[in-house]
Scaffold this motif. Structure first.
Motif, PDB file in Angstrom:
ATOM      1  N   PHE A 284       0.819  -1.208   0.000  1.00 51.83           N
ATOM      2  CA  PHE A 284       0.000   0.000   0.000  1.00 51.83           C
ATOM      3  C   PHE A 284       0.853   1.259   0.000  1.00 51.83           C
ATOM      4  O   PHE A 284       2.044   1.248   0.345  1.00 51.83           O
ATOM      5  N   GLY A 285       0.230   2.346  -0.380  1.00 48.46           N
ATOM      6  CA  GLY A 285       0.817   3.675  -0.270  1.00 48.46           C
ATOM      7  C   GLY A 285      -0.285   4.673   0.012  1.00 48.46           C
ATOM      8  O   GLY A 285      -1.434   4.469  -0.393  1.00 48.46           O
ATOM      9  N   ASN A 286       0.030   5.737   0.751  1.00 46.50           N
ATOM     10  CA  ASN A 286      -1.001   6.735   1.035  1.00 46.50           C
ATOM     11  C   ASN A 286      -0.431   8.143   1.062  1.00 46.50           C
ATOM     12  O   ASN A 286       0.763   8.351   1.316  1.00 46.50           O
ATOM     13  N   TYR A 287      -1.321   9.095   0.786  1.00 48.80           N
ATOM     14  CA  TYR A 287      -1.076  10.509   1.027  1.00 48.80           C
ATOM     15  C   TYR A 287      -2.160  10.969   1.984  1.00 48.80           C
ATOM     16  O   TYR A 287      -3.361  10.777   1.728  1.00 48.80           O
ATOM     17  N   GLN A 288      -1.759  11.551   3.129  1.00 46.29           N
ATOM     18  CA  GLN A 288      -2.716  12.011   4.127  1.00 46.29           C
ATOM     19  C   GLN A 288      -2.392  13.439   4.539  1.00 46.29           C
ATOM     20  O   GLN A 288      -1.231  13.854   4.504  1.00 46.29           O
ATOM     21  N   ASN A 289      -3.443  14.149   4.932  1.00 42.43           N
ATOM     22  CA  ASN A 289      -3.311  15.571   5.238  1.00 42.43           C
ATOM     23  C   ASN A 289      -3.852  15.887   6.628  1.00 42.43           C
ATOM     24  O   ASN A 289      -4.800  15.276   7.100  1.00 42.43           O
ATOM     25  N   GLY A 290      -3.195  16.863   7.283  1.00 46.07           N
ATOM     26  CA  GLY A 290      -3.678  17.420   8.534  1.00 46.07           C
ATOM     27  C   GLY A 290      -3.469  18.925   8.517  1.00 46.07           C
ATOM     28  O   GLY A 290      -2.693  19.453   7.719  1.00 46.07           O
ATOM     29  N   PHE A 291      -4.161  19.621   9.405  1.00 42.02           N
ATOM     30  CA  PHE A 291      -4.035  21.075   9.437  1.00 42.02           C
ATOM     31  C   PHE A 291      -4.342  21.597  10.834  1.00 42.02           C
ATOM     32  O   PHE A 291      -4.944  20.904  11.664  1.00 42.02           O
ATOM     33  N   THR A 292      -3.919  22.823  11.081  1.00 41.73           N
ATOM     34  CA  THR A 292      -4.214  23.497  12.343  1.00 41.73           C
ATOM     35  C   THR A 292      -4.593  24.938  12.040  1.00 41.73           C
ATOM     36  O   THR A 292      -3.886  25.637  11.314  1.00 41.73           O
ATOM     37  N   ASN A 293      -5.730  25.363  12.578  1.00 42.56           N
ATOM     38  CA  ASN A 293      -6.142  26.753  12.423  1.00 42.56           C
ATOM     39  C   ASN A 293      -5.281  27.653  13.296  1.00 42.56           C
ATOM     40  O   ASN A 293      -5.011  27.333  14.456  1.00 42.56           O
ATOM     41  N   VAL A 294      -4.843  28.778  12.741  1.00 44.39           N
ATOM     42  CA  VAL A 294      -3.970  29.705  13.441  1.00 44.39           C
ATOM     43  C   VAL A 294      -4.709  31.022  13.647  1.00 44.39           C
ATOM     44  O   VAL A 294      -5.190  31.636  12.692  1.00 44.39           O
ATOM     45  N   ALA A 295      -4.794  31.465  14.902  1.00 53.19           N
ATOM     46  CA  ALA A 295      -5.533  32.684  15.228  1.00 53.19           C
ATOM     47  C   ALA A 295      -4.745  33.926  14.836  1.00 53.19           C
ATOM     48  O   ALA A 295      -3.513  33.937  14.909  1.00 53.19           O
ATOM     49  N   PRO A 296      -5.428  34.986  14.399  1.00 47.63           N
ATOM     50  CA  PRO A 296      -4.748  36.271  14.169  1.00 47.63           C
ATOM     51  C   PRO A 296      -4.178  36.808  15.487  1.00 47.63           C
ATOM     52  O   PRO A 296      -4.683  36.498  16.572  1.00 47.63           O
ATOM     53  N   VAL A 297      -3.130  37.602  15.385  1.00 48.12           N
ATOM     54  CA  VAL A 297      -2.523  38.191  16.579  1.00 48.12           C
ATOM     55  C   VAL A 297      -2.233  39.658  16.320  1.00 48.12           C
ATOM     56  O   VAL A 297      -2.047  40.099  15.176  1.00 48.12           O
ATOM     57  N   LEU A 298      -2.199  40.428  17.414  1.00 46.43           N
ATOM     58  CA  LEU A 298      -1.792  41.833  17.330  1.00 46.43           C
ATOM     59  C   LEU A 298      -0.273  41.891  17.289  1.00 46.43           C
ATOM     60  O   LEU A 298       0.411  41.270  18.111  1.00 46.43           O
ATOM     61  N   VAL A 299       0.276  42.606  16.326  1.00 43.82           N
ATOM     62  CA  VAL A 299       1.725  42.718  16.170  1.00 43.82           C
ATOM     63  C   VAL A 299       2.118  44.196  16.191  1.00 43.82           C
ATOM     64  O   VAL A 299       1.302  45.096  15.987  1.00 43.82           O
ATOM     65  N   GLY A 300       3.397  44.425  16.433  1.00 41.89           N
ATOM     66  CA  GLY A 300       3.920  45.785  16.503  1.00 41.89           C
ATOM     67  C   GLY A 300       4.205  46.190  17.933  1.00 41.89           C
ATOM     68  O   GLY A 300       3.492  45.784  18.867  1.00 41.89           O
ATOM     69  N   ASP A 301       5.270  46.955  18.132  1.00 42.56           N
ATOM     70  CA  ASP A 301       5.656  47.437  19.456  1.00 42.56           C
ATOM     71  C   ASP A 301       4.620  48.425  19.958  1.00 42.56           C
ATOM     72  O   ASP A 301       4.398  49.474  19.334  1.00 42.56           O
ATOM     73  N   PRO A 302       3.933  48.142  21.060  1.00 41.71           N
ATOM     74  CA  PRO A 302       2.908  49.079  21.562  1.00 41.71           C
ATOM     75  C   PRO A 302       3.498  50.435  21.944  1.00 41.71           C
ATOM     76  O   PRO A 302       2.760  51.430  21.993  1.00 41.71           O
ATOM     77  N   ASN A 303       4.803  50.502  22.205  1.00 42.74           N
ATOM     78  CA  ASN A 303       5.435  51.793  22.521  1.00 42.74           C
ATOM     79  C   ASN A 303       5.546  52.694  21.301  1.00 42.74           C
ATOM     80  O   ASN A 303       5.742  53.906  21.420  1.00 42.74           O
TER      81      ASN A 303
ATOM     82  N   ALA B 134       0.012  19.826   7.208  1.00 42.40           N
ATOM     83  CA  ALA B 134       0.877  18.648   7.320  1.00 42.40           C
ATOM     84  C   ALA B 134       0.508  17.681   6.212  1.00 42.40           C
ATOM     85  O   ALA B 134      -0.674  17.377   5.996  1.00 42.40           O
ATOM     86  N   ASN B 135       1.511  17.181   5.491  1.00 44.23           N
ATOM     87  CA  ASN B 135       1.289  16.231   4.405  1.00 44.23           C
ATOM     88  C   ASN B 135       2.184  15.014   4.610  1.00 44.23           C
ATOM     89  O   ASN B 135       3.381  15.145   4.843  1.00 44.23           O
ATOM     90  N   GLN B 136       1.576  13.846   4.522  1.00 45.74           N
ATOM     91  CA  GLN B 136       2.306  12.600   4.729  1.00 45.74           C
ATOM     92  C   GLN B 136       2.287  11.742   3.465  1.00 45.74           C
ATOM     93  O   GLN B 136       1.256  11.584   2.810  1.00 45.74           O
ATOM     94  N   LEU B 137       3.451  11.170   3.128  1.00 45.93           N
ATOM     95  CA  LEU B 137       3.574  10.096   2.151  1.00 45.93           C
ATOM     96  C   LEU B 137       4.041   8.850   2.891  1.00 45.93           C
ATOM     97  O   LEU B 137       4.972   8.911   3.701  1.00 45.93           O
ATOM     98  N   GLU B 138       3.392   7.728   2.618  1.00 43.39           N
ATOM     99  CA  GLU B 138       3.711   6.496   3.347  1.00 43.39           C
ATOM    100  C   GLU B 138       3.600   5.295   2.407  1.00 43.39           C
ATOM    101  O   GLU B 138       2.730   5.252   1.535  1.00 43.39           O
ATOM    102  N   PHE B 139       4.481   4.325   2.603  1.00 42.62           N
ATOM    103  CA  PHE B 139       4.468   3.096   1.825  1.00 42.62           C
ATOM    104  C   PHE B 139       4.709   1.923   2.784  1.00 42.62           C
ATOM    105  O   PHE B 139       5.440   2.055   3.765  1.00 42.62           O
ATOM    106  N   GLY B 140       4.104   0.798   2.478  1.00 39.08           N
ATOM    107  CA  GLY B 140       4.317  -0.325   3.376  1.00 39.08           C
ATOM    108  C   GLY B 140       3.680  -1.614   2.912  1.00 39.08           C
ATOM    109  O   GLY B 140       3.115  -1.719   1.819  1.00 39.08           O
ATOM    110  N   VAL B 141       3.753  -2.620   3.788  1.00 39.32           N
ATOM    111  CA  VAL B 141       3.243  -3.964   3.535  1.00 39.32           C
ATOM    112  C   VAL B 141       2.443  -4.420   4.750  1.00 39.32           C
ATOM    113  O   VAL B 141       2.846  -4.163   5.895  1.00 39.32           O
ATOM    114  N   LYS B 142       1.313  -5.097   4.517  1.00 41.77           N
ATOM    115  CA  LYS B 142       0.532  -5.708   5.581  1.00 41.77           C
ATOM    116  C   LYS B 142       0.314  -7.183   5.242  1.00 41.77           C
ATOM    117  O   LYS B 142       0.145  -7.548   4.073  1.00 41.77           O
ATOM    118  N   THR B 143       0.305  -8.024   6.284  1.00 41.53           N
ATOM    119  CA  THR B 143       0.062  -9.451   6.070  1.00 41.53           C
ATOM    120  C   THR B 143      -1.038  -9.947   6.996  1.00 41.53           C
ATOM    121  O   THR B 143      -1.273  -9.401   8.081  1.00 41.53           O
TER     122      THR B 143
END
Length: 807
Positions: free
Chosen positions: A580-599, A613-622
């Motif tokens: 077998f071989g597979n391509y699998q995907n994962g993700f994480t939502n990233v929140a907006p942030v306030l940037v810049g020196d407040p001073n 995240a992207n995965q490629l995998e190959f293998g054997v099962k019995t």
């Protein structure tokens, strides 16, 4: 005499005519025309029944001359009913009858017989949301069965997961609000157990193994079918609970052991109404345990009611609940400095007395948890079924939480104790609607799931701020000098609730309530291009709506993500060997942030793309020798892109673009070479590295969440089958790890925890209605540690004794 012969002849002819009954025959196969051996064929509302032979054929002779209903049922397949007119002297040939593979919750609720390979359960409806055999699935997963847990006298979740290839504890359950469950490394990334029976199920404490039927560890990014709320880039952990079955019975188990362990478990199953097919099961457990250190304890009461109701052959309902009342002291890990070098670079230099807990039994946390799930299943046709699911979880934390941190300000190996009073709650709701099909287009078989999913999580935090409460040295020393004040203080800080409450009275109290929603649409199809070649294709559309802190509208944001999945599988030997071989995907939502020196003026809001995240995998099962040998060998390569980090040039800015690569090999073996002998073995090697980052602290270094590079596990269990030792058995196993980084930054250098190998052994006697067992954990009393920027000592040698009565 001639008259007597005539009379006997008349009687014989009459008896033959009236005694002859109808005969019903047929052949039962799956959708691929493969004969099914051992299918139950029953005449409804009677005791008459039979089973199919190795060619799928059956023959049955009803005694009634009225209309009858034949029922066909087989584990892993949807049941079927056929109504017939049963007339005398009639032979009815039903021809070929096809049974379709069914989802787990639609199966006949039965108790499985003696399995050859007890440590392997390689068919599940949860991994792919389809009833696929492991050898048909392009994804890799490990299954920890209830038979394996019983053979090892497992009393906690961490020990149970030691049997999953490539999984290692990073730190144990802390009980704190929000993320108090244990953390584990899996394929180079941290993960928590947040899935129960394929649905979100949360916990802030440890999971009670009393209600575990098996644990499924899915390997690799799994967001396409499960989203990102319950999975990580390395995979996810799904706990499958015990379910009602047809019949009455149960078990009572008592386990006692070193360090004050006492656990009593009850399991009872009965029919509330046999006529209406309503069955009820309840599992319950009470556990108390002390620590091997000078303080620390855990106690819990757990109850899990479950109910199944089969309305008819098309419609069924199920209900599952888990309710836990638990109290524990949180383990006081030694947190190493993440920003500057520590005085010590290894355990020898640290001078750690691991028998010290640096806490008190007065400073405990309570963790009540509730998980409920309702399932409704409707068979739309022989090829399609509807599955409606609702889950609700609630977990709370109240009490005292402490941690020890090396700020590097005071001289020597000095760790400052900080603590707060927790008062937090997390609630989740998940609603899923799945349509599951098993059909052919032309000659091509499709097994498909189409689903919609709504997930909501609400967190409330009314905890206090953290207060300083003295310093400790790993060897047991103490001083009261606050590192963040100019004066040298000598205050005493007694480990009592009154002393802690006095310090926390000066701290503020949080008033935070946050919420987010996830709306998802997904589909997955396993397409059989030939009998031996199949492809799996999946896609998820995920819309994330974060309300953030409900008192602050400026932190709201939304993101929409697409997550694909693809796999190819070829069986050179049908149902025996798979490549077998597979391509699998994962993700994480990233929140907006306030940037810049407040001073320098008003800060601006900066948004980001989701991490991918992207995965490629190959293998054997019995699946060789009639199921006696199950093995999986695979190589994977996971790349995570678009990671968000703090800008090294400015602490007031965040930048996106980091990349982590995690690759490795996994080998898992489940074998039953001879009757009575079961073997489970696993080996994994992982190479993880931050390959792209503007942060030189972590660039080209192994991430700390990746855990050790090499892991291995073994458990062999043998029960004598005859002779004077009939019923006696022995078990032996190993768990081991290579060394790992507790700290690994450019400015701090490295703190390495050493490798270890732990040996365990057991002896038992199994009779018809009871089992006696003794288990020795960490037989050679090895001193070893785990950690994730932390140092966490593990339990020394411990002896367990167990008595189980089955009725």
């Amino acid at each position: 005499m001639s008259k007597l012969y005539i009379l006997l002849g008349i009687i014989f002819i009459t008896h033959s005519a009236y005694g002859q009954s109808s005969k019903i025959t047929g052949t039962i196969t799956d959708i691929n025309q493969t004969p099914l051996f051992g299918v139950n064929v029953l005449v409804q509302n009677s005791t008459l029944g039979t089973q199919t032979d190795e060619n799928g054929n059956f023959s049955i002779q009803p005694t009634s001359n009225e209309k009858i209903t034949l029922q066909f049922s087989y584990l892993g397949f949807k049941s079927k009913e056929i109504k017939l007119d049963s007339n005398s002297n009639q032979h009815i040939d039903l021809g070929n009858i096809i049974l379709y593979e069914g989802n787990e919750i639609l199966n006949e609720v039965i108790v499985e017989g003696e399995r050859l390979n007890k440590f392997s359960r390689k068919k599940t409806a949860y991994v792919s949301k389809l009833p696929l055999k492991d050898i048909e699935n392009t994804q890799v997963y490990s299954t920890v069965t209830t038979e394996l847990l019983k053979s090892q006298l497992v009393v906690n979740f961490d020990d149970a997961l030691n049997n999953a290839t490539g999984v290692e504890s990073l730190w144990s359950s802390t009980g704190r609000g929000g993320d108090g469950a244990g953390y584990y490394s899996l394929r180079g990334f941290s993960v928590q157990p947040q899935l129960v029976n394929g649905l979100p199920g949360l916990t802030n404490g440890t999971i009670n193994p009393a209600n575990i039927e098996r644990i499924e560890v899915l390997k690799g990014p799994s967001a396409t079918l499960f989203g990102n709320a319950v999975s990580s880039y390395g995979g996810l952990i799904n706990v499958v609970t015990k379910k009602p079955y047809v019949g009455t019975g149960g078990e009572l188990t008592f386990t006692s052991g070193t360090y004050g362990l006492n656990q009593i478990i009850g399991d009872f199953n009965t029919a509330l109404s046999k006529k209406d097919d309503i069955y009820f099961r309840i599992n319950t457990a009470y556990t108390t345990e002390q620590s091997f250190q000078d303080a620390g304890f855990r106690k819990s009461f757990f109850v899990a009611p479950s109910l199944s109701y089969k309305v008819n052959n098309k419609l069924s309902f199920s209900f599952y609940g888990e309710i836990t009342q638990a109290e524990q002291t949180n383990p006081t890990f030694l947190f190493l400095n993440r920003a500057a070098p520590s005085v010590a670079t290894n355990l020898e230099e640290l001078g750690y007395n691991n028998k010290l807990s640096f806490t008190s039994n007065d400073l405990s946390l309570e963790n009540p948890t509730q998980n409920y799930r309702v399932e409704m299943d409707y068979k739309l046709s022989d090829t399609w079924q509807s599955q409606s699911l609702l889950s609700n979880s609630s977990t709370s934390t109240t009490g005292y939480y402490t941690y020890l941190y090396d700020y590097g300000i005071l001289e020597g190996n000095t760790f400052s104790r900080y603590l707060n009073k927790q008062n937090a709650n997390t609630q989740t709701t998940d609603i899923q609607q799945n349509f599951i099909g098993d059909f052919k287009i032309a000659s091509l078989r499709n097994r498909m799931v189409i689903g919609v999913d709504y997930f909501n999580q609400t967190q409330t935090d009314n905890s206090t701020g953290y207060g300083f409460y003295g310093n400790v040295m790993p060897n047991g020393g103490f001083n009261g000098d606050n590192p963040f004040t100019p004066e040298v203080e000598t205050d005493a800080y007694p480990l009592s609730t009154s002393g802690v409450d006095a310090v926390l009275a000066a701290q503020g109290v949080n008033n935070i309530k946050s919420k987010f929603h996830i709306y998802s649409l997904y589909a997955s199809d396993v397409l059989n291009l030939t009998d031996n070649l199949s492809a799996m294709i999946g896609l998820r559309l995920d819309h994330f709506d974060n309300e953030g802190n409900l008192s602050n509208e400026e932190d709201d944001y939304t993101q929409t993500t697409i997550s694909p999945k693809f796999g190819l599988l070829y069986q050179p030997i049908k149902d025996r060997l798979t490549v077998f071989g597979n391509y699998q995907n994962g993700f994480t939502n990233v929140a907006p942030v306030l940037v810049g020196d407040p001073n320098d003026g008003q800060q601006t809001l900066k948004t980001f793309d989701p991490e991918q995240a992207n995965q490629l995998e190959f293998g054997v099962k019995t699946n060789m020798f009639n199921g006696r040998l199950n093995a999986t060998v695979s190589y994977y390569d996971i790349t995570v892109k678009d990671r968000v980090i703090t800008d090294p040039a400015s602490p007031f800015n965040k930048i996106q673009g980091g990349e982590v690569v995690s690759k490795g090999i996994e080998i898992e073996l489940n074998a039953n070479p001879l009757k009575g002998l079961n073997i489970r073995a696993g080996y994994s090697n992982n190479d993880s590295e931050t390959t792209v980052s503007d942060n030189t602290e972590i660039l080209n270094r192994r991430p700390l969440e990746a855990g050790p590079e090499t892991l291995y596990n073994l458990w062999a269990n043998y029960e004598f089958q005859s002779g004077q030792f009939d019923g006696f058995g022995l078990g032996f196993g190993l768990n081991g790890s290579s060394e790992r980084f507790a700290i690994n930054y450019a400015s701090t250098g490295e703190f390495i925890l050493p490798s270890y190998t732990i040996a365990n052994a057991s002896i038992f006697y199994q009779a018809n209605n009871y089992r006696l067992g003794v288990k020795l954990n960490n037989a050679f009393n090895k001193e070893y540690y785990k950690g994730w920027t932390t140092i966490s000592p593990q339990t020394p040698r411990a002896l367990l004794a167990n008595l189980t009565y089955t009725f």
